[in-house]
Scaffold this active site. Structure first.
Site, short mmCIF file in Angstrom:
data_model
loop_
_atom_site.label_atom_id
_atom_site.label_comp_id
_atom_site.label_asym_id
_atom_site.label_seq_id
_atom_site.Cartn_x
_atom_site.Cartn_y
_atom_site.Cartn_z
N GLY A 46 25.29 -21.91 19.07
CA GLY A 46 25.78 -22.68 20.21
C GLY A 46 24.80 -22.57 21.36
O GLY A 46 23.92 -21.71 21.37
N GLN A 51 22.54 -22.55 30.26
CA GLN A 51 21.51 -21.68 29.65
C GLN A 51 20.14 -22.36 29.66
O GLN A 51 19.12 -21.73 29.39
CB GLN A 51 21.90 -21.31 28.22
CG GLN A 51 23.14 -20.43 28.15
CD GLN A 51 23.51 -20.12 26.72
OE1 GLN A 51 24.12 -20.95 26.04
NE2 GLN A 51 23.15 -18.94 26.23
N CYS A 94 24.38 -13.12 22.64
CA CYS A 94 24.19 -14.25 23.56
C CYS A 94 22.69 -14.46 23.74
O CYS A 94 21.96 -13.50 23.99
CB CYS A 94 24.85 -13.94 24.90
SG CYS A 94 24.61 -15.26 26.11
N LEU A 95 22.27 -15.71 23.65
CA LEU A 95 20.84 -16.00 23.76
C LEU A 95 20.31 -15.74 25.18
O LEU A 95 19.11 -15.60 25.37
CB LEU A 95 20.56 -17.46 23.35
CG LEU A 95 20.89 -17.79 21.88
CD1 LEU A 95 20.74 -19.28 21.62
CD2 LEU A 95 20.01 -16.99 20.92
N HIS A 136 32.93 -19.25 23.54
CA HIS A 136 31.75 -18.60 24.14
C HIS A 136 31.00 -19.62 25.00
O HIS A 136 30.60 -19.33 26.14
CB HIS A 136 30.86 -18.05 23.01
CG HIS A 136 29.61 -17.37 23.46
ND1 HIS A 136 29.42 -16.01 23.35
CD2 HIS A 136 28.48 -17.86 24.03
CE1 HIS A 136 28.22 -15.70 23.83
NE2 HIS A 136 27.62 -16.81 24.25
N GLU A 137 30.81 -20.84 24.47
CA GLU A 137 30.06 -21.86 25.23
C GLU A 137 30.86 -22.32 26.45
O GLU A 137 30.28 -22.57 27.52
CB GLU A 137 29.71 -23.06 24.34
CG GLU A 137 28.85 -22.72 23.13
CD GLU A 137 27.71 -21.77 23.41
OE1 GLU A 137 27.12 -21.82 24.50
OE2 GLU A 137 27.42 -20.93 22.52
N HIS A 140 30.32 -20.02 29.24
CA HIS A 140 29.05 -20.29 29.95
C HIS A 140 29.25 -21.40 30.98
O HIS A 140 28.76 -21.32 32.11
CB HIS A 140 27.97 -20.74 28.96
CG HIS A 140 27.24 -19.62 28.30
ND1 HIS A 140 26.54 -18.67 29.00
CD2 HIS A 140 27.10 -19.30 26.99
CE1 HIS A 140 25.99 -17.81 28.15
NE2 HIS A 140 26.31 -18.16 26.92
O1 K1U Z 1 25.60 -19.36 23.77
C1 K1U Z 1 24.84 -18.54 23.24
O2 K1U Z 1 24.36 -17.61 23.86
C2 K1U Z 1 24.55 -18.68 21.79
C3 K1U Z 1 25.28 -17.63 20.97
C4 K1U Z 1 26.66 -18.16 20.63
C5 K1U Z 1 27.63 -17.24 20.00
C6 K1U Z 1 27.29 -16.08 19.35
C7 K1U Z 1 28.26 -15.27 18.77
C8 K1U Z 1 29.56 -15.63 18.80
C9 K1U Z 1 29.91 -16.77 19.47
C10 K1U Z 1 28.95 -17.58 20.04
C11 K1U Z 1 24.46 -17.37 19.72
O3 K1U Z 1 24.31 -18.21 18.91
S1 K1U Z 1 23.78 -15.79 19.54
C12 K1U Z 1 22.98 -15.87 17.95
C13 K1U Z 1 23.93 -15.85 16.82
O4 K1U Z 1 25.07 -15.47 16.97
C14 K1U Z 1 23.47 -16.29 15.48
C15 K1U Z 1 22.18 -16.64 15.25
C16 K1U Z 1 21.79 -17.05 13.98
C17 K1U Z 1 22.70 -17.10 12.96
C18 K1U Z 1 24.00 -16.73 13.18
C19 K1U Z 1 24.40 -16.32 14.45
ZN ZN Z 2 25.83 -17.00 25.32
#
Ligand code: K1U
Ligand code: ZN
Length: 169
Positions: A46, A51, A94-95, A136-137, A140
């Site tokens: 997401g 972001q 979270c990125l 989560h989004e 944000h």
């Molecule tokens: O919004 C963001 O920071 C993105 C975040 C979203 C998220 C992560 C975990 C649970 C809910 C929402 C990410 O995508 S972090 C990376 C991640 O979780 C992931 C990356 C590659 C494959 C699978 C997961």
């Molecule tokens: Zn995030």
């Protein structure tokens, strides 16, 4: 399409509430396509416009595994209209918070009303990882971060470490 820079903490833009989208035009379409490309490249499941330094209520989500066809969900002006009382716990990343992980309890199942790129209303019923990623989004878009689910000690420690790291760069 272009890769966007993902803003990281403690950038204040992450703490601002995004504004409602009122115009559905080419500029919005480009933002969504760039955000999708950036999310896939990260990789992530997401990404919210905050972001990318843009304060608009726009988010993209795709929880499909890399070996499966893409299934991009575009959420514009999303609102949760119904949610389960039952909650699930899961550790999230979270990125915008490199190396930070936090267990978060969230409603297991939600009903979301959002616009698509054409400005049409869509109703999404989501559960499991999809429900989690959407919530989560949406956090944000409201200026809320995973850090807010952590203890103040964990949050302060992380932010101090980040500021120190950024000073060295
Ligand atoms: O919004 C963001 O920071 C993105 C975040 C979203 C998220 C992560 C975990 C649970 C809910 C929402 C990410 O995508 S972090 C990376 C991640 O979780 C992931 C990356 C590659 C494959 C699978 C997961
Ligand atoms: Zn995030």
């Amino acid at each position: 399409m272009a890769l966007l820079e993902i803003v990281t903490a403690p950038d204040p833009v992450l703490r601002k509430k995004a504004e409602k989208v009122k115009e559905y035009n080419k500029e919005l379409e480009k933002l969504v396509l760039d955000m999708a490309e950036t999310m896939y490249a990260a990789p992530g499941i997401g990404l919210a416009a905050n972001q990318c330094g843009v304060l608009k209520q726009v988010a993209v989500v795709d929880i499909s595994p890399p070996d499966k066809p893409k299934n991009l969900l575009v959420l514009i002006n999303p609102e949760i209209v119904q949610q389960d009382e039952q909650q699930d716990q899961m550790e999230e990343g979270c990125l915008s918070l490199p190396e930070f992980r936090q267990v978060v309890s969230r409603p297991s199942r939600i009903k979301v009303c959002a616009k698509n790129l054409k400005g049409e209303t869509q109703e999404i019923i989501a559960e499991g990882l999809l429900a989690r990623a959407i919530q989560h989004e949406m956090d944000h878009l409201n200026g809320k971060l995973l850090l807010d689910y952590a203890s103040s000690i964990k949050r302060e420690f992380y932010l101090r470490k980040r500021k120190k790291l950024l000073r060295k760069k």
